[in-house]
Design a protein around this motif. Structure first.
Motif, PDB file in Angstrom:
ATOM      1  N   UNK A   1       0.848  -1.181   0.000  1.00 21.41           N
ATOM      2  CA  UNK A   1       0.000   0.000   0.000  1.00 21.41           C
ATOM      3  C   UNK A   1       0.890   1.241   0.000  1.00 21.41           C
ATOM      4  N   UNK A   2       0.588   2.248  -0.815  1.00 25.08           N
ATOM      5  CA  UNK A   2       1.454   3.425  -0.905  1.00 25.08           C
ATOM      6  C   UNK A   2       1.397   4.288   0.356  1.00 25.08           C
TER       7      UNK A   2
ATOM      8  N   UNK B   1       6.442   7.009 -18.472  1.00 27.32           N
ATOM      9  CA  UNK B   1       6.164   6.252 -17.254  1.00 27.32           C
ATOM     10  C   UNK B   1       6.818   6.990 -16.097  1.00 27.32           C
ATOM     11  N   UNK B   2       6.066   7.152 -15.001  1.00 28.86           N
ATOM     12  CA  UNK B   2       6.622   7.739 -13.777  1.00 28.86           C
ATOM     13  C   UNK B   2       6.421   6.750 -12.646  1.00 28.86           C
ATOM     14  N   UNK B   3       7.510   6.418 -11.973  1.00 32.89           N
ATOM     15  CA  UNK B   3       7.484   5.551 -10.796  1.00 32.89           C
ATOM     16  C   UNK B   3       7.918   6.392  -9.592  1.00 32.89           C
ATOM     17  N   UNK B   4       7.140   6.340  -8.529  1.00 34.44           N
ATOM     18  CA  UNK B   4       7.484   7.026  -7.285  1.00 34.44           C
ATOM     19  C   UNK B   4       8.029   5.967  -6.337  1.00 34.44           C
ATOM     20  N   UNK B   5       9.254   6.164  -5.901  1.00 33.96           N
ATOM     21  CA  UNK B   5       9.934   5.180  -5.061  1.00 33.96           C
ATOM     22  C   UNK B   5       9.262   5.111  -3.698  1.00 33.96           C
ATOM     23  N   UNK B   6       9.029   3.886  -3.239  1.00 34.25           N
ATOM     24  CA  UNK B   6       8.505   3.621  -1.900  1.00 34.25           C
ATOM     25  C   UNK B   6       9.512   2.757  -1.168  1.00 34.25           C
ATOM     26  N   UNK B   7       9.471   2.761   0.162  1.00 33.14           N
ATOM     27  CA  UNK B   7      10.393   1.893   0.907  1.00 33.14           C
ATOM     28  C   UNK B   7      10.277   0.425   0.503  1.00 33.14           C
TER      29      UNK B   7
END
Length: 194
Positions: free
Chosen positions: A42-43, A115-121
């Motif tokens: 989950x973001x 494409x855009x990816x937002x880094x998550x832990x």
């Protein structure tokens, strides 16, 4: 009785296809990269704040234009096959598609333009490395990696079969190569962070 596979029945050693993926039940979200299953967490609040800002900027700018922006979750089949035996299905945080023939009811069939990816832990380095290579192989024309913790965006622009990478940070503005005339201000983006 349903023939759908429960998520807890997945075999970690098996390689799966898009046809398999369509049979899975449950609230969990997954991606397939070369048949390997990656569960999506989950973001975070920061992730969602950035996604809302970027989505709003792209959607507003694209009003009345032929390209369309989409936010996750939306399946992207980078190398689609008619029999659904393709084995790479990703769900980028944000994507732009300019070729409407790639849009299907349940998926984007072929590489998006952006494409855009937002880094998550929860993103593993292996997952990010694999995606970089698959986006390159598929010919995604522009690929961004947004790192909220470092307040940095790295853009990868497709040129002659390889990516030219540039890092932006602080109050930089990013020109969107595939959408000439659109620039994203990082200063306004970072103010959205909690």
């Amino acid at each position: 009785m349903s023939d759908a596979m429960r998520i807890d029945e997945l075999d970690e050693k098996r390689r799966y296809t898009y046809a398999d993926y369509l049979e899975w039940e449950g609230p969990e979200r997954f991606q397939l990269i070369n048949g390997e299953v990656f569960q999506m967490a989950s973001p975070s609040v920061a992730h969602q704040a950035l996604l809302m800002g970027l989505s709003s900027s792209f959607d507003t700018w694209l009003q009345g234009k032929s390209c369309r922006a989409f936010a996750a979750p939306l399946d992207v089949r980078l190398f689609p096959k008619k029999d659904k035996s393709d084995n790479t299905v990703v769900q980028p945080d944000l994507l732009v598609v300019c070729d409407s023939s790639k849009l299907d009811k349940g998926s984007v069939n072929g590489p998006p333009d952006l494409v855009i990816e937002i880094v998550s832990p929860s993103n593993s380095h292996n997952e990010l490395f694999l995606k970089f290579n698959y986006y390159l192989e598929a010919g995604v024309r522009e690929y961004w990696v947004v790192d909220p913790e470092m307040k940095r965006v790295t853009t990868h622009i497709y040129e002659n079969g390889r990516y030219i990478s540039t890092a932006y940070k602080d109050n930089d503005s990013i020109p969107v190569t595939v959408l000439s005339g659109l620039t994203i201000s990082l200063e306004s983006l970072w103010t959205r962070l909690p």
